[in-house]
Design an enzyme around this catalytic site. Sequence first.
Site, PDB file in Angstrom:
ATOM      1  CG  HIS A 172      -4.359  -5.259   1.727  1.00 10.19           C
ATOM      2  ND1 HIS A 172      -4.486  -3.887   1.695  1.00 10.19           N
ATOM      3  CD2 HIS A 172      -5.201  -5.691   2.696  1.00 10.19           C
ATOM      4  CE1 HIS A 172      -5.382  -3.506   2.594  1.00 10.19           C
ATOM      5  NE2 HIS A 172      -5.824  -4.582   3.216  1.00 10.19           N
ATOM      6  CB  CYS A 229      -6.045  -3.361   6.219  1.00  5.76           C
ATOM      7  SG  CYS A 229      -6.217  -5.162   6.343  1.00  5.76           S
ATOM      8  CD  GLU A 252      -2.989  -0.996   0.149  1.00  6.66           C
ATOM      9  OE1 GLU A 252      -3.119   0.107  -0.432  1.00  6.66           O
ATOM     10  OE2 GLU A 252      -3.685  -1.999  -0.120  1.00  6.66           O
ATOM     11  NE  ARG A 260     -18.009  -5.353   3.776  1.00  7.22           N
ATOM     12  CZ  ARG A 260     -18.618  -6.511   4.000  1.00  7.22           C
ATOM     13  NH1 ARG A 260     -19.935  -6.622   3.857  1.00  7.22           N
ATOM     14  NH2 ARG A 260     -17.934  -7.571   4.363  1.00  7.22           N
TER      15      ARG A 260
END
Length: 371
Positions: free
Chosen positions: A164, A146, A83, A93
Site C-alpha cells: 500500500h 487491495c 502487507e 464499504r
Amino acid sequence: MRILVTGFEPFGGDAENASLEAVRRLEQAWWADPQPGVELVTGTLPVAFAAAGEALAALVAEHRPDAVLAIGEAGGRTAITPERWSVNEDDARIPDNDGDQPQGTPIDPDGPPRRASGFDVDALAGAILAVGLPAQPSEDAGRFLCNHVAYLAAGLDVPGGFVHVPAVRSSGTAGVGRETDATAAPTASALTFDDLALGLAAAVRAIASGRVGAPDAAEAGTRIDRAGTVIAVAPERVYEALLDPAALAAWLPPEGTTGTIEDMDAREGGGFRAVLRFEHPDDTKTTDDTDASVVTFVELVPGRLVVQRVAFETDEERFRGDMRMTWRLEPVQAGTRVTVSATDVPAGIAQEDHEVGLGSSLANLARYLER
C-alpha cells in the site's frame, strides 16, 4: 528476472489513483536507468471485484513473470506499507467501479482463511527505508480490492505480494481512503508520486536481489510466527535491551500483563526465567494467572542477532516443547529494523494470538528505547 508490478485505476469519483501514478513513474524511471538482469513489466488492474482477478491472471499469462508486486493506495496512511497478510473475504464499504459491493463474501470458497505474502515484508520495508522514505510492515490489507488482489497474488505459482502507498494526489486530498483502514480519515501525505516510485524501485531491486524472499520458502508448510518494527535507535541499544533484565521486565510483557525476569545469565548457554502475570487470565500455561518460561541463549551476535530456546513451565502437553525465538537487528536509515520469528511453537498457542503478543512487545520495546 522479470518482475510484474501492477497499480489500480482511479475509483470512488477520484481522477487519480496513487498506485497507478507511482507505477507509471516507476516504469519511466526504470526505462531511463534499467537494472542489468532485471526486466520490469507493468499493468493496470480494474477496481472491480469480478474483473480484477481475471485481469491479474491475464497479465501473468502474458508476461510470465518471476515475481509479482501489486500496488494499491490507502488514504489514511502516510508511509509505504508492505502487507504481511491477506484475508479470504471481500467486504466493501463502497461499491466498486462496476457497482458491485460484496459483504462478507469469500474470495476463494476453497482457499485458506488468509495467505502470507510471498516476500519478507520486514526486509521489503527495510529496503524502502534505506532510500529515505517512511515504510513499515502492515498486518491488515483491509477487505476492499487491495486485499482481494493481495490474496490472489499470494496464491500465484510465483512469489507475489502487495504494497500500500499513501493516497497522494497532484493537488488536494483524496476523496476516498477508508477502504483499507475503516476508521482512518483521508490524510494528506508529504510524499509525491516520484517519492512513491523511488520506494517501489527500491522494493523491486530488493526482490530481484533475492533479499526479500519469504523466510520460510524452503520450509513450505512449516509454521513461523513473526512480527517486526523499526525503532529509531542504533542496533547496539536494541541488543542491550534484549539482554538486560530490567529492560526486559519493562518491555517484554505484552499489553494486559506484567512481568519479572529472574536469574539472568547473558551469555551463550546461559539464559533467564520469565514470569508473565495476566490482568485478565485466559488459558494460562503455568498457574491460574501466570505463564512462566525458561529461556536459553542459543546464539548471541552483538548488535545483530539473539537466538533463544524457550520452554514453558506447564503440566499441559499442548504447551510443551522447545520453541525457538530469533531476534534479528538490521541497521536502516531510520534506526534499526527489528524482526522476531518463532518456530516449533507449541500447538496450544494460536498463531494469530501469538503474533499479536509479539507485536505488542515490539511496540513496548520501541516506546522504551525511544523515550
